[in-house]
Design a protein around this motif. Structure first.
Motif, PDB file in Angstrom:
ATOM      1  N   UNK A 148       0.858  -1.187   0.000  1.00 14.34           N
ATOM      2  CA  UNK A 148       0.000   0.000   0.000  1.00 14.34           C
ATOM      3  C   UNK A 148       0.890   1.230   0.000  1.00 14.34           C
ATOM      4  N   UNK A 149       0.566   2.170  -0.870  1.00 12.12           N
ATOM      5  CA  UNK A 149       1.358   3.381  -1.020  1.00 12.12           C
ATOM      6  C   UNK A 149       0.476   4.578  -0.696  1.00 12.12           C
ATOM      7  N   UNK A 150       0.957   5.401   0.199  1.00  8.44           N
ATOM      8  CA  UNK A 150       0.249   6.625   0.536  1.00  8.44           C
ATOM      9  C   UNK A 150       0.750   7.728  -0.401  1.00  8.44           C
ATOM     10  N   UNK A 151      -0.070   8.087  -1.361  1.00  9.01           N
ATOM     11  CA  UNK A 151       0.341   9.060  -2.382  1.00  9.01           C
ATOM     12  C   UNK A 151       0.640  10.426  -1.792  1.00  9.01           C
ATOM     13  N   UNK A 152      -0.102  10.830  -0.762  1.00  8.27           N
ATOM     14  CA  UNK A 152       0.144  12.135  -0.146  1.00  8.27           C
ATOM     15  C   UNK A 152       1.529  12.193   0.495  1.00  8.27           C
ATOM     16  N   UNK A 153       1.914  11.132   1.170  1.00  7.41           N
ATOM     17  CA  UNK A 153       3.243  11.095   1.785  1.00  7.41           C
ATOM     18  C   UNK A 153       4.341  11.120   0.729  1.00  7.41           C
ATOM     19  N   UNK A 154       4.124  10.441  -0.373  1.00  7.15           N
ATOM     20  CA  UNK A 154       5.107  10.445  -1.448  1.00  7.15           C
ATOM     21  C   UNK A 154       5.223  11.842  -2.056  1.00  7.15           C
ATOM     22  N   UNK A 155       4.083  12.490  -2.298  1.00  6.48           N
ATOM     23  CA  UNK A 155       4.104  13.853  -2.840  1.00  6.48           C
ATOM     24  C   UNK A 155       4.816  14.799  -1.884  1.00  6.48           C
ATOM     25  N   UNK A 156       4.527  14.681  -0.587  1.00  2.68           N
ATOM     26  CA  UNK A 156       5.159  15.539   0.408  1.00  2.68           C
ATOM     27  C   UNK A 156       6.671  15.307   0.451  1.00  2.68           C
ATOM     28  N   UNK A 157       7.076  14.059   0.388  1.00  6.45           N
ATOM     29  CA  UNK A 157       8.499  13.717   0.385  1.00  6.45           C
ATOM     30  C   UNK A 157       9.202  14.311  -0.842  1.00  6.45           C
ATOM     31  N   UNK A 158       8.592  14.171  -1.991  1.00 10.33           N
ATOM     32  CA  UNK A 158       9.171  14.721  -3.221  1.00 10.33           C
ATOM     33  C   UNK A 158       9.273  16.235  -3.132  1.00 10.33           C
ATOM     34  N   UNK A 159       8.224  16.890  -2.614  1.00  6.45           N
ATOM     35  CA  UNK A 159       8.238  18.346  -2.475  1.00  6.45           C
ATOM     36  C   UNK A 159       9.342  18.786  -1.511  1.00  6.45           C
ATOM     37  N   UNK A 160       9.532  18.052  -0.424  1.00  8.93           N
ATOM     38  CA  UNK A 160      10.605  18.374   0.519  1.00  8.93           C
ATOM     39  C   UNK A 160      11.971  18.265  -0.146  1.00  8.93           C
ATOM     40  N   UNK A 161      12.162  17.233  -0.949  1.00 12.87           N
ATOM     41  CA  UNK A 161      13.442  17.065  -1.640  1.00 12.87           C
ATOM     42  C   UNK A 161      13.678  18.176  -2.661  1.00 12.87           C
ATOM     43  N   UNK A 162      12.635  18.578  -3.360  1.00 16.92           N
ATOM     44  CA  UNK A 162      12.749  19.682  -4.322  1.00 16.92           C
ATOM     45  C   UNK A 162      13.101  20.966  -3.590  1.00 16.92           C
ATOM     46  N   UNK A 163      12.403  21.244  -2.496  1.00 18.74           N
ATOM     47  CA  UNK A 163      12.685  22.448  -1.715  1.00 18.74           C
ATOM     48  C   UNK A 163      14.108  22.431  -1.164  1.00 18.74           C
ATOM     49  N   UNK A 164      14.565  21.265  -0.736  1.00 17.00           N
ATOM     50  CA  UNK A 164      15.924  21.149  -0.227  1.00 17.00           C
ATOM     51  C   UNK A 164      16.934  21.468  -1.331  1.00 17.00           C
ATOM     52  N   UNK A 165      16.694  20.972  -2.528  1.00 16.14           N
ATOM     53  CA  UNK A 165      17.586  21.264  -3.642  1.00 16.14           C
ATOM     54  C   UNK A 165      17.579  22.747  -3.982  1.00 16.14           C
TER      55      UNK A 165
END
Length: 92
Positions: free
Chosen positions: A9-26
């Motif tokens: 089971x994949x929580x899409x919201x958590x994945x989106x949030x994780x990706x957004x955090x990585x983009x912001x970090x970059x």
């Protein structure tokens, strides 16, 4: 041979949030200046609210740069976010 069944089971919201955090970090690692539109995006505050509540304060004005009086305003990053946080902590 016994058939195996795996359910993932994949929580899409958590994945989106994780990706957004990585983009912001970059972006954080690469940005040296931000304009008003980037500040709006980063703070989730409106342009008018930023203008009225933060951008006229002396601590933020010191971080503002522009080529001439009518030129585009930019602010030193990440110092401007630290100044805004400081104002929020003391004035709110």
């Amino acid at each position: 041979m016994i058939p195996a069944q795996i359910n993932v089971e994949v929580n899409e919201e958590e994945i989106k949030e994780y990706i957004q955090q990585k983009i912001n970090q970059q972006l954080t690692d690469q940005l040296h200046f931000v304009d008003i539109n980037r500040l709006v995006y980063m703070t989730s505050l409106s342009k008018r609210y930023l203008e009225d509540e933060f951008l006229h304060k002396p601590s933020v004005k010191l971080l503002e740069r522009r080529k001439n009086e009518r030129g585009k305003r930019i602010w030193l990053y990440p110092q401007v976010l630290e100044a805004i946080k400081s104002i929020m902590d003391s004035d709110w």
